[in-house]
Design a protein around this motif. Structure first.
Motif, mmCIF file in Angstrom:
data_model
loop_
_atom_site.group_PDB
_atom_site.id
_atom_site.type_symbol
_atom_site.label_atom_id
_atom_site.label_comp_id
_atom_site.label_asym_id
_atom_site.label_seq_id
_atom_site.Cartn_x
_atom_site.Cartn_y
_atom_site.Cartn_z
ATOM 1 N N UNK A 263 0.820 -1.219 0.000
ATOM 2 C CA UNK A 263 0.000 0.000 0.000
ATOM 3 C C UNK A 263 0.852 1.267 0.000
ATOM 4 N N UNK A 264 2.164 1.100 -0.110
ATOM 5 C CA UNK A 264 3.076 2.250 -0.109
ATOM 6 C C UNK A 264 4.185 2.048 0.900
ATOM 7 N N UNK A 265 5.415 2.253 0.480
ATOM 8 C CA UNK A 265 6.546 2.125 1.400
ATOM 9 C C UNK A 265 6.591 3.313 2.348
ATOM 10 N N UNK A 266 7.387 3.191 3.403
ATOM 11 C CA UNK A 266 7.549 4.313 4.320
ATOM 12 C C UNK A 266 8.092 5.543 3.617
ATOM 13 N N UNK A 267 8.999 5.320 2.646
ATOM 14 C CA UNK A 267 9.568 6.431 1.872
ATOM 15 C C UNK A 267 8.482 7.117 1.062
ATOM 16 N N UNK A 268 7.642 6.315 0.374
ATOM 17 C CA UNK A 268 6.574 6.891 -0.441
ATOM 18 C C UNK A 268 5.561 7.633 0.412
ATOM 19 N N UNK A 474 9.746 -9.182 5.311
ATOM 20 C CA UNK A 474 8.520 -8.390 5.350
ATOM 21 C C UNK A 474 7.391 -8.999 4.516
ATOM 22 N N UNK A 475 7.551 -10.237 4.095
ATOM 23 C CA UNK A 475 6.530 -10.847 3.247
ATOM 24 C C UNK A 475 5.394 -11.405 4.099
ATOM 25 N N UNK A 476 4.219 -11.518 3.472
ATOM 26 C CA UNK A 476 3.080 -12.145 4.125
ATOM 27 C C UNK A 476 2.094 -11.209 4.775
ATOM 28 N N UNK A 477 2.492 -9.955 5.054
ATOM 29 C CA UNK A 477 1.601 -9.041 5.777
ATOM 30 C C UNK A 477 0.864 -8.098 4.850
ATOM 31 N N UNK A 478 1.137 -8.190 3.537
ATOM 32 C CA UNK A 478 0.526 -7.265 2.588
ATOM 33 C C UNK A 478 -0.991 -7.220 2.646
ATOM 34 N N UNK A 479 -1.689 -8.385 2.626
ATOM 35 C CA UNK A 479 -3.158 -8.345 2.674
ATOM 36 C C UNK A 479 -3.707 -7.636 3.908
ATOM 37 N N UNK A 480 -3.004 -7.748 5.040
ATOM 38 C CA UNK A 480 -3.457 -7.067 6.251
ATOM 39 C C UNK A 480 -3.398 -5.559 6.056
ATOM 40 N N UNK A 481 -2.299 -5.077 5.464
ATOM 41 C CA UNK A 481 -2.177 -3.631 5.233
ATOM 42 C C UNK A 481 -3.207 -3.137 4.230
ATOM 43 N N UNK A 482 -3.455 -3.911 3.170
ATOM 44 C CA UNK A 482 -4.457 -3.501 2.190
ATOM 45 C C UNK A 482 -5.843 -3.404 2.841
#
Length: 482
Positions: A263-268, A474-482
């Motif tokens: 959903x966007x990196x900390x930098x973005x 950092x893999x696997x947590x993407x769906x939670x953030x979305x």
């Protein structure tokens, strides 16, 4: 290694410029936390977007990508090209929401989204994670790349390379705040693109262009599979389902949505939050994705392809079983039943700048035909610079790598510090302190983060290994953030 006086002048000029920007913006950055971490939320899209592009190009990036081309092939870049898919969602969906939230960090969203005591604890945990772990890992591989570059270009060993790199970056990062980050990013991006395009052109010319490439493949200097955009069948067995194809399936089917930055990196997020409004934030992310994925990497890929011919990969094997008794830059000696046996590590056409590096230590036992040294594929890009760039332009490219290094360093120490201040210190420890106090603590936190990264880099050897570990971590947590 040749560095003419004009090269040193170019490098010195950039250092003076960067430090000057830090001095000029130091007072403005110290006014408030928003000024120090978000430039007062006043950036136009082209500044915020170019800053994203510049920060994504660290000193390690051309080394990593050209190294992948040499060791695996062009297709290996799908390890990060796959994130263009999530980048599309960031442009048309998430960018507006990040800016609308008025956030400073990604961790702050947890408390805003859920509310309550547990959400506050989650915010604190994420603040600790990004302040002390994720940004530190990125700094680690950037510092490792700086040590490799300084060793090839300046003849400085790893200890001194890391020490000098930390001192330069720290002095600049503490002065600048986010204002200094984005201003220097604009200049760094221009320098980097000029140098990368010219190096790709002269490398391709040294290869002999398309005919030279075809001839090199016919001569067996490297397999044609290195040029494939997608991995092909196994040349030995003819099997279509290979490890490389399985990796590509994971990249395109899983990696882009499973990673924490979907959903966007900390930098973005930091740059979107620093944009003037939602529209400017969206355009900034659009410019970043086009430049980052579609335009810039091909310069580095061309250099990697050309280097396969100019700097052939080497693996040195022990001709007999024995024990290592001496390791030098140009060779290894092993004690065998027939006496001492020297093993040279320098290629006959190396010109003294391209050689295999020992993978064994003194006192270690080796078997016959065991690999005792191999070339570091990530160093090839820097050696190509040293061989083919003329005086002045070599200084410009060296300065652009230094600028890229400083850009990434100051971004991540600033970002790590923002997580600590915004999500831990100001939120839980000292919620009523003055703006000046928070800025002072932020500078101390930046110092601690960079020193920790330097210690990690001292014990690391592979940029690619660190990068792939970071993706897996950092893999696997993407769906939670979305």
């Amino acid at each position: 290694m040749r560095m003419a006086a004009v090269d040193w002048l170019v490098i010195l000029a950039y250092l003076v410029f960067a430090l000057g920007v830090g001095v000029v913006f130091a007072r403005r950055a110290g006014k408030s936390v928003d000024e120090y971490f978000l430039s007062g939320r006043s950036l136009p899209w082209w500044v915020a977007g170019t800053s994203m592009v510049a920060t994504s190009f660290a000193a390690d990036t051309p080394l990593l990508i050209s190294g992948w081309v040499r060791s695996e092939g062009i297709w290996k870049n799908w390890a990060w090209w796959c994130f263009a898919i999530s980048g599309t969602f960031q442009v048309f969906l998430f960018a507006r929401w990040w800016r609308r939230g008025g956030l400073m960090t990604k961790a702050e969203l947890a408390e805003l989204r859920y509310g309550g005591r547990e959400a506050g604890l989650l915010r604190a945990f994420l603040g600790c994670l990004h302040a002390g772990v994720t940004n530190t890992l990125v700094l680690c591989w950037v510092l490792l790349a700086a040590s490799k570059i300084s060793e090839v270009l300046f003849g400085v060993d790893k200890l001194w390379g890391l020490t000098l790199a930390c001192l330069v970056a720290l002095s600049y990062a503490l002065l600048a705040g986010f204002w200094g980050v984005v201003v220097t990013d604009i200049v760094q991006f221009a320098m980097a693109m000029v140098g990368a395009v010219f190096l790709a052109w002269v490398s391709w010319d040294a290869l002999g262009g398309g005919p030279g490439l075809a001839q090199a493949i016919d001569q067996g200097l490297f397999p044609a599979e290195r040029l494939a955009i997608l991995p092909g069948p196994d040349p030995a067995s003819g099997s279509t389902w290979t490890t490389a194809l399985a990796g590509l399936a994971v990249y395109l089917g899983v990696s882009w949505w499973a990673v924490e930055n979907v959903d966007g990196s900390g930098i973005a997020v930091q740059r979107i939050s620093a944009a003037r409004d939602e529209r400017e934030g969206m355009l900034a992310v659009l410019w970043f994705n086009v430049s980052h994925y579609a335009l810039r990497p091909w310069c580095w890929i061309l250099v990697g392809v050309a280097s396969l011919v100019v700097l052939p990969p080497m693996e040195v094997r022990a001709p007999a079983a024995g024990r290592v008794v001496e390791v030098r830059d140009d060779g290894i000696e092993i004690e065998t039943s027939a006496g001492r046996l020297p093993i040279p590590l320098v290629h006959e056409d190396s010109q003294g700048d391209w050689m295999a590096l020992s993978t064994v230590a003194v006192g270690e036992s080796v078997e016959a035909n065991q690999i005792v040294a191999r070339t570091d594929e990530e160093r090839a890009y820097v050696v190509m610079m040293a061989r083919f760039l003329p005086a002045g332009l070599l200084g410009l490219v060296a300065a652009s790598l230094l600028a890229a290094f400083m850009s990434t360093i100051d971004t991540h120490v600033n970002l790590a510090s923002s997580f600590f201040i915004n999500d831990i210190y100001r939120r839980f420890l000292r919620p009523e302190a003055s703006a000046r106090h928070y800025v002072q603590v932020a500078r101390v936190a930046s110092t601690v983060v960079l020193l920790a990264a330097g210690l990690l880099a001292w014990n690391a050897t592979s940029i690619s290994g660190l990068f792939l570990f970071f993706l897996a971590f950092l893999s696997g947590v993407g769906p939670v953030y979305v």
